[in-house]
Design a protein around this motif. Structure first.
Motif, short mmCIF file in Angstrom:
data_model
loop_
_atom_site.label_atom_id
_atom_site.label_comp_id
_atom_site.label_asym_id
_atom_site.label_seq_id
_atom_site.Cartn_x
_atom_site.Cartn_y
_atom_site.Cartn_z
N ASP B 471 0.85 -1.20 0.00
CA ASP B 471 0.00 0.00 0.00
C ASP B 471 0.89 1.25 0.00
O ASP B 471 2.11 1.16 -0.04
CB ASP B 471 -0.99 -0.04 1.17
CG ASP B 471 -0.30 0.09 2.53
OD1 ASP B 471 0.86 0.55 2.59
OD2 ASP B 471 -0.93 -0.28 3.54
N LYS B 472 0.25 2.40 0.05
CA LYS B 472 1.01 3.65 -0.04
C LYS B 472 1.95 3.85 1.14
O LYS B 472 2.89 4.62 1.07
CB LYS B 472 0.06 4.84 -0.15
CG LYS B 472 -0.65 4.92 -1.48
CD LYS B 472 -1.71 6.02 -1.47
CE LYS B 472 -2.43 6.09 -2.80
NZ LYS B 472 -3.67 6.89 -2.71
N GLY B 473 1.64 3.17 2.25
CA GLY B 473 2.50 3.27 3.41
C GLY B 473 3.64 2.27 3.39
O GLY B 473 4.45 2.22 4.31
N ASN B 475 3.18 -1.04 3.45
CA ASN B 475 2.78 -2.31 4.06
C ASN B 475 2.53 -3.35 2.99
O ASN B 475 1.82 -3.06 2.01
CB ASN B 475 1.48 -2.13 4.87
CG ASN B 475 1.63 -1.15 6.01
OD1 ASN B 475 2.39 -1.37 6.93
ND2 ASN B 475 0.92 -0.03 5.90
N LYS B 477 0.56 -6.11 1.41
CA LYS B 477 -0.84 -6.52 1.57
C LYS B 477 -0.90 -8.05 1.59
O LYS B 477 -0.90 -8.69 0.54
CB LYS B 477 -1.69 -5.98 0.43
CG LYS B 477 -1.78 -4.47 0.39
CD LYS B 477 -2.79 -4.05 -0.67
CE LYS B 477 -2.65 -2.60 -1.04
NZ LYS B 477 -3.39 -2.28 -2.28
N ASP B 479 -3.13 -10.00 2.03
CA ASP B 479 -4.30 -10.62 1.40
C ASP B 479 -4.19 -10.61 -0.13
O ASP B 479 -5.10 -11.06 -0.81
CB ASP B 479 -5.59 -9.91 1.86
CG ASP B 479 -5.47 -8.39 1.86
OD1 ASP B 479 -4.39 -7.87 1.49
OD2 ASP B 479 -6.44 -7.71 2.23
N ARG B 512 9.42 -6.12 4.54
CA ARG B 512 8.84 -4.90 5.10
C ARG B 512 9.94 -3.96 5.63
O ARG B 512 9.86 -2.76 5.47
CB ARG B 512 7.89 -5.33 6.23
CG ARG B 512 7.38 -4.24 7.14
CD ARG B 512 6.35 -3.40 6.45
NE ARG B 512 6.76 -2.01 6.45
CZ ARG B 512 5.95 -0.98 6.36
NH1 ARG B 512 4.67 -1.15 6.23
NH2 ARG B 512 6.40 0.24 6.35
N PHE B 626 5.93 8.26 2.17
CA PHE B 626 4.68 7.69 1.69
C PHE B 626 4.87 7.48 0.19
O PHE B 626 5.76 8.09 -0.42
CB PHE B 626 3.55 8.70 1.95
CG PHE B 626 2.18 8.12 2.15
CD1 PHE B 626 1.95 7.14 3.09
CD2 PHE B 626 1.10 8.58 1.40
CE1 PHE B 626 0.68 6.62 3.29
CE2 PHE B 626 -0.18 8.07 1.59
CZ PHE B 626 -0.39 7.09 2.55
#
Lengths: 314, 647
Positions: B471-473, B475, B477, B479, B512, B626
């Motif tokens: 994601d934009k942060g 993280n 995903k 899923d 990460r 970000f």
């Protein structure tokens, strides 16, 4: 000569968010709480009225907390061991809504049971917090969200490293989320973007900018909230969420509130001081634009409520 | 309506008949030709370029091709549909790679046109023939040598070290009074004062190589070029991680380590070991018709590096660099010799440490400004060094402002689990298929991958972001529907290469923690140049060119670098990639004393802006933490790409 007070006209405004659902709306709450909607800096009544006054939540726990101040244990008494009893007493103490904080000892079944009993005991809207460990939060909150589908609970606390599961279950079950970032305008905004990117409707997000107690960084939190509000009014869509802050939690961990022995005499009466600490922290944050303050002591609730009444009427 | 298409690929032809509006990629597949589509046919990667030699097609997007390429018939097979009969040439993949408008490749090093060894170089080879002594001529050896220098070469003053003085008598006699002197002209302007570096018996071939080294001591990577000073040619380029990394990743932790008991000596020895090892390695790379090159033949070394690295290399206490008011012990080190600094070059070799500006803007940047040409640019130009210290210079031929920010070593492949330097075996480019989340990668040297270098990390981060793996942060995903996305030891991770494909047999992953390090690095660099530009009141849009330096590879995909928010969102044509500008500056200074003086002038001209003076840097940093940035309005092209990949 008449003096004309200059008025700011802002392009943006704070979103209106409603917590809780009545039976007509698919839930079981006797009432709902609506916050936000502000169009100016807080309480500048000559510019615009305050559409929804700040709400006060009282924090209760699914199990009797062992680390809370004896002053809190004294005032809540035996009710602390039973979330339903505690919830009732909190409603009597004047809470607009409740926070139920789950603990690491809770199983998903325990958590669901605690939430159900609180929902059964009062008609107030409810915020449910996980114990603050990512995996445990996700496990408990998913169970709670499903069991209380349609109640428009607030589920928390979402942080940048752990938000996806909570947001997904909130979206699937018609709940809201509380998005916490560590006292930084950009970080708050980033988390709000991440949550919105998942498709969460924007009227179902509360932002928690994190705060400190009086004397413990409150002024930093204050200015972050002020800047978030300014950004929102200037039209930044990702800061236009109502703010929830936790002055009760913050104030009751300070030495001034927690400790009654071995301190300078000049500090005065312990109980009076502790309640002052919580009240003053909460009020400063209300002044900086908090929409929901989460408190712990019934006396603080009464004082903050009175003060809010004066602010809104003035 | 049906059309007939003929594809030519690999010297074979195949024909197929397809209806109007068929994609060229689909038509090719029907013809039995598989045109690779690393990005999944989204027009993102440009790797499926083909040349339409005859006939009608309609291009939906030509973003990744230059106008000249389109004029020559190039089209993206995944973005181009058939409108009539056509003939299509499918070029081999390696021909496409360097055509794309998004790619910037560092130019090969060439000897500067104005290099003339007898005039530009301060180190010379001098042949002398001395009159042998006799009972009638009782002049001592040293005076005899000085006289020869004066009479035969007009060098009025000669200096010489004691160890060298001890050998003069035997060398003169061994060469039967014919000697080759290697001298350094101490002041090029007057041409009269020299220092003796070496004295060799007999007359050496005038045009045989004279060895010099250009060295960039980076916080993370040390780079060394071995140069023949006679021709000016670079004969070997080598690089290695700085041995000091084991004692701290950034300059601050190195300074702290150096202040501990014995720490300074250890750090000095570690970087000397790294350089001496590189000297050996570079010498071995050079193949001569006869004999071989050894480090002790190196008679001149020019050294660039940030101020801390220079202090630690020279064994000068660096503690004051990190304490307010941040004053280094030395900005302009004096002329030194190989023996003094401890390099395994000729003990008398001239060691020239280039001048810096301030504690956090060192000789790597002054050298970088010279080699980038920023100091003579007509229009406002931004020079970014995408390295551990993230130095930035903004300006033109009239003014130069600079700042530095601690970006960390991520883009040099350090501090990243499967990161590595940009050498053989490094994944330097990655594409992820948006539908399957399967990657396609390119490895330097073409063999099995060993890790991922800076340019590969930039591409990987961007692809993972655009395809929704993260994601934009940043993280991961978990899923996401792919076995490549999984929970690892450090949180979520993405598997770029399965163990069965890799050199070591282990999976190559992006974790990460790696993503966090990359985000911090790119945010620091972006914040650095935005705050710098703000400070001098220059809007980024008015910057004419962005020159990117860094030792993370030979190439950068500027689109990917924009997509992760490392580079500002502007037309790709405004970016240039220069590679390691610091070692290139050291090389220019090694060759030509006028360029060396120019670096001193640059050092004097630069205005240093301290970013920690107010809160604006921190504010800019967190907003850049970000993907691509908290304020998406600053990255309109990325917003558009995101919209496309979401639709």
């Amino acid at each position: 000569m008449p003096i004309e007070i200059p008025k700011d006209k802002w392009p943006g405004s704070i979103r209106t968010v409603t917590i809780g659902a009545t039976s007509a709306e698919g839930g079981t709450r006797a009432k709902t709480v609506t916050v936000g909607g502000g169009t100016t800096m807080p309480y500048l009544h000559f510019e615009a009225p305050t559409p929804n006054k700040p709400a006060i939540a009282i924090e209760i726990k699914s199990r009797k907390p062992e680390d809370w101040s004896p002053l809190l244990a004294e005032v809540w008494g035996a009710a602390m061991a039973d979330p339903a009893q505690w919830a009732k007493k909190a409603e009597e103490a004047g809470a607009d809504l409740l926070v139920l904080a789950l603990t690491v000892e809770d199983s998903p079944e325990d958590a669901v049971k605690a939430v159900k009993s609180v929902l059964g005991a009062t008609g107030l809207p409810l915020i449910v917090w996980g114990p603050g460990q990512a995996e445990k939060d996700n496990e408990l909150l998913v169970a709670v969200a499903e069991a209380a589908k349609g109640e428009r609970l607030v589920l928390g606390i979402c942080e940048d490293k752990n938000y996806r599961t909570i947001v997904a279950t909130a979206m699937a079950n018609g709940h809201l989320v509380q998005a916490r970032a560590p006292m930084d305008v950009n970080l708050s905004k980033q988390l709000n973007i991440l949550i919105s990117d998942m498709g969460m409707p924007k009227d179902r997000i509360l932002m928690d900018p994190t705060t400190g107690a009086l004397g413990y960084g409150m002024e930093y939190g204050y200015s972050v909230m002020e800047r978030l509000r300014l950004a929102a009014l200037q039209g930044d869509a990702m800061t236009q969420f109502p703010m929830i802050v936790t002055p009760g939690f913050e104030a009751w961990k300070t030495k001034e509130a927690k400790v009654g022995e071995g301190i300078p005499e000049a500090w005065g009466d312990w109980k009076a001081r502790a309640i002052h600490w919580e009240t003053l922290t909460a009020l400063a944050l209300v002044e900086s634009g908090a929409d929901i303050v989460v408190l712990r002591h019934p006396e603080s609730v009464k004082r903050v409520k009175d003060a809010i009444g004066e602010l809104v009427v003035a | 309506m049906n059309h007939s298409l003929t594809f030519t690929h690999d010297e074979k032809q195949a024909s197929v008949t397809v209806p109007t509006n068929t994609l060229l990629a689909d038509a090719a597949r029907l013809a039995g030709i598989d045109i690779g589509q690393p990005c999944g046919g989204q027009g993102r990667c440009g790797r499926c370029a083909v040349q339409v030699t005859e006939g009608q097609v309609r291009r939906r997007s030509t973003l990744r091709l230059s106008e000249a390429d389109v004029a020559q018939g190039y089209a993206l097979a995944c973005q181009t549909v058939v409108e009539g009969d056509a003939a299509i040439y499918v070029p081999p993949q390696e021909k496409i790679e360097r055509r794309l408008t998004t790619d910037r490749v560092v130019a090969e090093v060439t000897v500067p046109e104005d290099y003339e060894y007898p005039f530009s170089q301060t180190v010379r080879r001098v042949h002398l023939t001395l009159t042998p002594p006799s009972m009638d001529d009782q002049t001592d050896d040293w005076a005899r040598l000085q006289t020869a220098f004066r009479l035969q070469r007009r060098f009025e003053t000669v200096t010489c070290s004691l160890p060298l003085l001890r050998t003069i008598g035997s060398t003169l006699r061994a060469g039967d009074w014919n000697v080759t002197a290697i001298v350094e002209i101490s002041r090029p302007s007057d041409h009269q004062t020299i220092r003796l570096i070496d004295l060799r018996p007999g007359h050496e071939d005038e045009y045989s190589p004279l060895w010099g080294a250009a060295i960039d001591i980076g916080t993370t990577t040390v780079t060394l070029w071995l140069v023949d000073l006679v021709t000016g040619q670079v004969k070997a380029q080598v690089a290695e991680y700085n041995g000091q990394i084991a004692r701290g990743e950034d300059v601050i932790s190195r300074i702290i380590y150096a202040s501990k008991n014995g720490g300074a000596d250890e750090l000095r020895q570690r970087v000397l070991d790294t350089i001496n090892e590189l000297l050996e390695r570079a010498c071995k790379r050079v193949k001569l018709p006869q004999g071989k090159v050894t480090p002790d033949q190196i008679v001149k070394a020019t050294i660039a590096g940030n101020t801390t690295m220079m202090h630690l290399f020279l064994g000068i206490p660096a503690a004051s660099i990190r304490l307010s008011p941040f004053i280094p012990a030395v900005n302009h080190p004096p002329a030194l010799t190989g023996r003094e600094v401890g390099l395994n070059v000729n003990p008398e070799a001239a060691v020239d440490c280039l001048p810096g500006v301030a504690s956090y803007v060192g000789a790597d940047i002054t050298a970088g400004v010279l080699s980038s040409g920023l100091d003579s640019a007509e229009n406002v130009t931004l020079f970014l060094d995408v390295g551990t210290n993230g130095e930035t210079v903004l300006g033109n031929r009239d003014w130069l402002v600079t700042c530095a920010c601690s970006a960390g070593p991520a883009f040099e492949g350090a501090g990243v689990v499967n990161g590595m330097r940009a050498t053989t075996g490094a994944i330097e480019e990655v594409w992820i298929n948006s539908d399957t989340l399967e990657p396609t990668y390119r490895v330097i040297g073409g063999g099995k991958p060993k890790g991922i270098c800076g340019s590969g990390l930039i591409a990987l981060l961007s692809e993972a972001f655009l395809t929704g793996v993260i994601d934009k942060g940043g993280n991961v995903k978990l899923d996401a529907p792919s076995p490549r996305v999984r929970e690892g030891a450090h949180g979520g991770e993405y598997v770029v290469a399965w163990g069965k494909e890799t050199e070591s047999g282990e999976d190559i992953v992006l974790t990460r923690v790696d993503i966090d390090n990359l985000l911090r690095a790119k945010a620091a660099i972006y914040a650095g140049f935005t705050v710098l530009a703000e400070n001098v009141g220059i809007p980024l849009e008015s910057v004419d060119k962005v020159l990117v330096g860094g030792s993370f590879g030979k190439y950068i995909n500027v689109e990917k670098a924009v997509q992760i928010g490392l580079l500002p969102d502007m037309e790709w044509s405004r970016f240039e990639f220069l590679g390691n500008t610091s070692v290139k500056g050291a090389y220019l200074a090694l060759l030509d004393w006028r360029k060396r003086e120019r670096i001193s002038e640059i050092a004097k001209r630069m205005t240093y802006i301290e970013l920690s003076a107010d809160n604006s840097f921190y504010e800019a940093f967190t907003s850049a933490l970000f993907l691509p940035h908290t304020d998406l309005n600053k990255f309109p092209s990325v917003a558009e790409a995101l919209e496309k990949s979401n639709s």
